[in-house]
Design a protein around this motif. Structure first.
Motif, short mmCIF file in Angstrom:
data_model
loop_
_atom_site.label_atom_id
_atom_site.label_comp_id
_atom_site.label_asym_id
_atom_site.label_seq_id
_atom_site.Cartn_x
_atom_site.Cartn_y
_atom_site.Cartn_z
N SER A 159 28.10 -25.40 28.28
CA SER A 159 28.38 -26.64 29.01
C SER A 159 27.10 -27.21 29.63
CB SER A 159 29.42 -26.39 30.11
OG SER A 159 30.65 -26.02 29.54
N ARG A 160 26.26 -26.33 30.17
CA ARG A 160 25.01 -26.79 30.77
C ARG A 160 24.06 -27.31 29.70
NH1 ARG A 160 23.82 -22.03 35.30
NH2 ARG A 160 25.50 -22.65 36.75
N ARG A 216 25.25 -30.78 28.73
CA ARG A 216 24.94 -31.77 29.78
C ARG A 216 23.45 -32.11 29.81
NH1 ARG A 216 28.76 -28.82 32.96
NH2 ARG A 216 27.06 -27.69 33.98
#
Length: 393
Positions: free
Chosen positions: A385-386, A389
């Motif tokens: 997820s990081r 992003r």
């Protein structure tokens, strides 16, 4: 690729159900023999561990070929590839039913196994394309019902047929299911030529992304937790819960039916809350396994925990597949192939780890083998997820 959603009439309406039936037939062929290894050993005059190669060789080929075969077939017209795979599975089962040679049976199972990841990965890709990006998770979830049904119904139905009639009758049942899927594909699946095929280099290029590797490792870890312990669930129910063989079968069926429910729920959850759903899943699974560890000696609570785990496993399988394809939306066939490879690798690793715990501490502690994998799975989901992003920022 020509959008499957462009099909009109019966073709468009029946596309996803036909894909689900096709996946059911292929998974049924793969898993159904698990329940008839004694009949195979008796029929071909081999030991049961040797008969187990009908399962092990198939799974090994799928694990090795899953990243490669979808890539090689990514530029070929979809319907033709699906018919090739279903035709090969139909023929292989007919050969298995007619031969008296164990070597021929192994060969008949080995050859179509190379096409297993091709069909399944394309079925997931086509289902997603037919529904559009917003509704893709629901369409894919319906195909996953075929996976669950193949695992749930394949073993007991095959055992029933082989017990009532013969090994050959069970193989002909596999052939009939695949032949029905072949016929339905001819009638209801539209031609889907690949109009904008990515080069092999461009598809392999997705492996340079950190998000893709985090997704691969997350799938491996979560599947190691789920299916590593599932390999010993029947032994757990017999040894720890101390229920009869008939009740074990009933609880395993409950797990499978709950898995189908989870598949259907996943379509809705992933359509609107994909990131949150994937992050919560490892914790939910850990809670289910903790409940089974604490209450596993009592049949009622143990059955309830198994049912909850079945639902969560259905959601998790869809979530892991979504995470892989979302990491490489331009190369869905290759991403789905990587998903199948990571899932099979995770199953092998998890089975070995839980088996080691059984050897060291007893069957009850096989559940504990799931927790380290779930912690690692959550970490890789978070890192993915990081990574996503940071790329979007």
């Amino acid at each position: 690729m020509e959008s499957a959603g462009q099909a009109s009439g019966d073709e468009g309406r029946f596309l996803v159900p036909v894909l689900a039936v096709g996946v059911f037939g292929i998974i049924n062929t793969e898993m159904g023999v698990v329940g008839i290894l004694p009949q195979i050993a008796e029929r071909f005059r081999v030991m049961v561990p040797e008969a187990g190669w009908t399962v092990g060789l198939f799974a090994l080929i799928v694990a090795v070929s899953a990243p490669v075969m979808p890539l090689l077939f990514s530029g070929v017209e979809r319907k033709a590839v699906m018919l090739l795979a279903l035709g090969a599975f139909t023929l292989s089962n007919v050969v298995s039913a007619c031969t008296d040679s164990f070597a021929v049976v192994l060969m008949a199972r080995a050859l179509p196994a190379f096409l297993h990841p091709v069909y399944v990965s394309m079925a997931l890709t086509v289902a997603a394309a037919s529904a559009g990006r917003a509704a893709a998770p629901r369409a894919v979830a319906r195909v996953f019902v075929g996976v669950s049904a193949g695992m749930v119904l394949g073993v007991p139905v095959t055992s029933l047929i082989a017990g009532a009639w013969s090994f050959s009758a069970a193989m002909l049942f596999f052939a009939a299911v695949n032949a029905a899927a072949f016929a339905a594909t001819v009638v209801f699946v539209p031609r889907m030529p690949v109009k904008e095929r990515l080069s092999y280099g461009a598809q392999l290029g997705v492996l340079r992304r950190a998000a893709m590797w985090h997704a691969i490792l997350a799938v491996t870890m979560v599947n190691a937790a789920m299916f590593g312990f599932f390999s010993y669930l029947s032994d757990y129910l017999r040894t720890v819960t101390a229920v009869s063989f008939n009740l074990v079968s009933a609880i395993l069926l409950l797990y499978g039916l709950a898995n189908i429910v989870g598949n259907m729920l996943a379509g809705r959850l992933l359509s609107g809350h994909a990131s949150r759903c994937m992050a919560v899943l490892p914790f939910a699974l850990a809670g289910g396994y903790a409940g089974l560890f604490l209450l596993g000696s009592m049949p009622g609570p143990a059955a309830a925990a198994v049912a909850v785990l079945g639902v969560l496993a259905g959601i998790a399988s869809n979530g892991m597949q979504y995470m892989m394809t979302d990491s490489a939306p331009e190369a869905p066939d290759f991403a789905n192939g990587l998903f199948l490879a990571a899932a099979n690798l995770g199953t092998a690793v998890g089975t070995a780890a839980c088996g080691l715990l059984i050897s060291l501490s007893g069957t009850r502690f096989a559940v504990c083998g799931t927790f380290p994998f779930l912690v690692a799975g959550f970490a890789f989901i978070l890192w993915r997820s990081r990574s996503v992003r940071s790329v979007q920022a």
